[in-house]
Design an enzyme around this catalytic site. Structure first.
Site, PDB file in Angstrom:
ATOM      1  N   TYR A  59       6.065   0.701 -32.528  1.00  0.00           N
ATOM      2  CA  TYR A  59       5.602   0.296 -33.858  1.00  0.00           C
ATOM      3  C   TYR A  59       4.932   1.467 -34.585  1.00  0.00           C
ATOM      4  O   TYR A  59       4.158   2.227 -34.003  1.00  0.00           O
ATOM      5  CB  TYR A  59       4.623  -0.875 -33.760  1.00  0.00           C
ATOM      6  CG  TYR A  59       5.273  -2.201 -33.385  1.00  0.00           C
ATOM      7  CD1 TYR A  59       6.653  -2.367 -33.383  1.00  0.00           C
ATOM      8  CD2 TYR A  59       4.494  -3.293 -33.048  1.00  0.00           C
ATOM      9  CE1 TYR A  59       7.242  -3.585 -33.046  1.00  0.00           C
ATOM     10  CE2 TYR A  59       5.068  -4.524 -32.716  1.00  0.00           C
ATOM     11  CZ  TYR A  59       6.441  -4.656 -32.708  1.00  0.00           C
ATOM     12  OH  TYR A  59       7.007  -5.866 -32.382  1.00  0.00           O
ATOM     13  N   SER A 216       8.768 -12.738 -36.832  1.00  0.00           N
ATOM     14  CA  SER A 216       9.313 -12.945 -38.180  1.00  0.00           C
ATOM     15  C   SER A 216       9.366 -14.425 -38.560  1.00  0.00           C
ATOM     16  O   SER A 216      10.404 -14.925 -39.015  1.00  0.00           O
ATOM     17  CB  SER A 216      10.717 -12.330 -38.284  1.00  0.00           C
ATOM     18  OG  SER A 216      11.111 -12.178 -39.628  1.00  0.00           O
ATOM     19  N   PRO A 217       8.265 -15.169 -38.430  1.00  0.00           N
ATOM     20  CA  PRO A 217       8.303 -16.600 -38.727  1.00  0.00           C
ATOM     21  C   PRO A 217       8.566 -16.922 -40.193  1.00  0.00           C
ATOM     22  O   PRO A 217       8.942 -18.056 -40.516  1.00  0.00           O
ATOM     23  CB  PRO A 217       6.910 -17.080 -38.296  1.00  0.00           C
ATOM     24  CG  PRO A 217       6.047 -15.871 -38.358  1.00  0.00           C
ATOM     25  CD  PRO A 217       6.934 -14.738 -37.962  1.00  0.00           C
ATOM     26  N   LEU A 218       8.381 -15.942 -41.083  1.00  0.00           N
ATOM     27  CA  LEU A 218       8.694 -16.143 -42.496  1.00  0.00           C
ATOM     28  C   LEU A 218      10.004 -15.453 -42.868  1.00  0.00           C
ATOM     29  O   LEU A 218      10.291 -15.256 -44.046  1.00  0.00           O
ATOM     30  CB  LEU A 218       7.563 -15.605 -43.379  1.00  0.00           C
ATOM     31  CG  LEU A 218       6.147 -16.117 -43.080  1.00  0.00           C
ATOM     32  CD1 LEU A 218       5.152 -15.520 -44.063  1.00  0.00           C
ATOM     33  CD2 LEU A 218       6.089 -17.629 -43.097  1.00  0.00           C
ATOM     34  N   ALA A 219      10.808 -15.120 -41.852  1.00  0.00           N
ATOM     35  CA  ALA A 219      12.079 -14.403 -42.065  1.00  0.00           C
ATOM     36  C   ALA A 219      11.850 -13.099 -42.825  1.00  0.00           C
ATOM     37  O   ALA A 219      12.610 -12.747 -43.731  1.00  0.00           O
ATOM     38  CB  ALA A 219      13.090 -15.283 -42.795  1.00  0.00           C
ATOM     39  N   GLY A 220      10.800 -12.386 -42.418  1.00  0.00           N
ATOM     40  CA  GLY A 220      10.506 -11.114 -43.069  1.00  0.00           C
ATOM     41  C   GLY A 220      10.131 -11.267 -44.533  1.00  0.00           C
ATOM     42  O   GLY A 220      10.260 -10.315 -45.311  1.00  0.00           O
ATOM     43  N   GLY A 221       9.674 -12.450 -44.929  1.00  0.00           N
ATOM     44  CA  GLY A 221       9.312 -12.717 -46.316  1.00  0.00           C
ATOM     45  C   GLY A 221      10.433 -13.307 -47.137  1.00  0.00           C
ATOM     46  O   GLY A 221      10.219 -13.756 -48.262  1.00  0.00           O
ATOM     47  N   THR A 225      10.454 -15.149 -50.934  1.00  0.00           N
ATOM     48  CA  THR A 225      10.872 -14.393 -52.130  1.00  0.00           C
ATOM     49  C   THR A 225      12.371 -14.146 -52.208  1.00  0.00           C
ATOM     50  O   THR A 225      12.856 -13.676 -53.235  1.00  0.00           O
ATOM     51  CB  THR A 225      10.157 -13.028 -52.176  1.00  0.00           C
ATOM     52  OG1 THR A 225      10.496 -12.266 -51.007  1.00  0.00           O
ATOM     53  CG2 THR A 225       8.644 -13.201 -52.231  1.00  0.00           C
TER      54      THR A 225
END
Length: 305
Positions: A59, A216-221, A225
């Site tokens: 990372y 990535s629970p928000l699918a990377g945003g 958006t």
């Protein structure tokens, strides 16, 4: 103040917080990654009951562990209040690793041990709560991996072992070579990623009573958006559920994962301390069965069979 409950990751595994803070984007913080800024985020997490921090050697171009470790050196007492997870195995082409001619994986005994020792130095600690093998490799030799991991456990440098992005078959194969259990499988999990719900990954976790970690629970945003058809459908449902539960879309998405019987542990990826605090409210949201399937059906673009 809402505080997170805790979960035992596996029958013989560690106790961790119900949400985990991921440091993947630590160096991308607009406010910088100096000691005081990192300490601010660590303290925000701890104050809210988020005690588990997810790292990987790669990372930030092999620099995130060092930035986090600098904060722990400044306040060493914080280490006893947290659980540290890190990963090894991916080899990036990067100035920090001049010997890497191309991206590849390395699970040799020598590399696993060297990577753990490097992570310990950078994180300013003498043990890891959980070590994850970052991605499966076609050349992974389970006998060599087992030897390395048994050595690290015997030395007290690694307390528990898990994997990331492994299929159920790969998980079972590695497990068969180890005298101790794997405690988690960290996989990509969100409404646009239905495969783990259907391919046996979460079924295996339920069978073995282990909690998977969701990266990535928000699918990377994208779910907040993105302009695709699936993202748009999901956002419409999230808006409706947000009105029903008086919650933000991201809170609904975390609650959607938390609702699953496998006791999924979402990994947060934000640098915004306000959003860290906001995420904790997901634990108090009670999505009913039809709420859950409304998100699933929107993501798939069709009702269930």
């Amino acid at each position: 103040m809402t505080l997170l409950s805790r979960v035992t990751m596996a029958p013989q595994g560690p106790e961790v917080s119900r949400l985990v803070y991921g440091v993947w984007r630590l160096l991308q913080d607009p406010q910088g990654a100096g000691v005081q800024r990192v300490l601010e985020k660590i303290q925000t997490c701890l104050d809210r009951g988020i005690t588990t921090f997810d790292h990987a050697d790669i990372y930030g171009g092999y620099q995130c562990e060092e930035a986090f470790g600098a904060a722990l050196r400044a306040q060493p007492g914080l280490r006893q209040r947290m659980e540290l997870v890190t990963k090894c195995g991916i080899m990036l082409v990067n100035p920090a690793r001049p010997a890497n001619r191309l991206k590849h994986y390395d699970y040799s005994r020598q590399h696993i041990i060297a990577s753990v020792e490097q992570s310990l130095r950078q994180l300013a600690t003498d043990y890891l709560d959980v070590l994850l093998l970052h991605r499966p490799s076609p050349l992974l030799d389970p006998s060599e991996v087992a030897e390395a991991l048994q050595t690290l456990r015997a030395q007290g440098k690694v307390r528990h072992l898990g994997v990331s992005n492994f299929t159920p078959a790969q998980f079972d194969m590695l497990s068969s070579w180890l005298p101790f259990p794997l405690v988690t499988n960290q996989v990509e999990l969100h409404p646009l990623r239905p495969e783990p719900f259907l391919d046996g990954t979460l079924d295996q976790c339920l069978r073995q009573r282990i909690s998977p970690m969701a990266w990535s629970p928000l699918a990377g945003g994208r779910l907040l958006t993105g302009g695709g058809a699936a993202e748009t459908r999901v956002r419409e449902v999230l808006a409706s559920l947000g009105q029903k539960h008086e919650a933000l879309p991201e809170q609904i998405l975390y609650a959607w994962l938390l609702r699953h019987p496998a006791r999924i542990i979402p990994v947060l990826g934000t640098n915004d301390t306000g959003r860290i605090t906001s995420a904790v409210r997901a634990l108090s949201l009670n999505l009913d069965t039809q709420d859950w399937f409304s998100v699933w059906s929107a993501a798939q673009g069709t009702e269930v069979p």
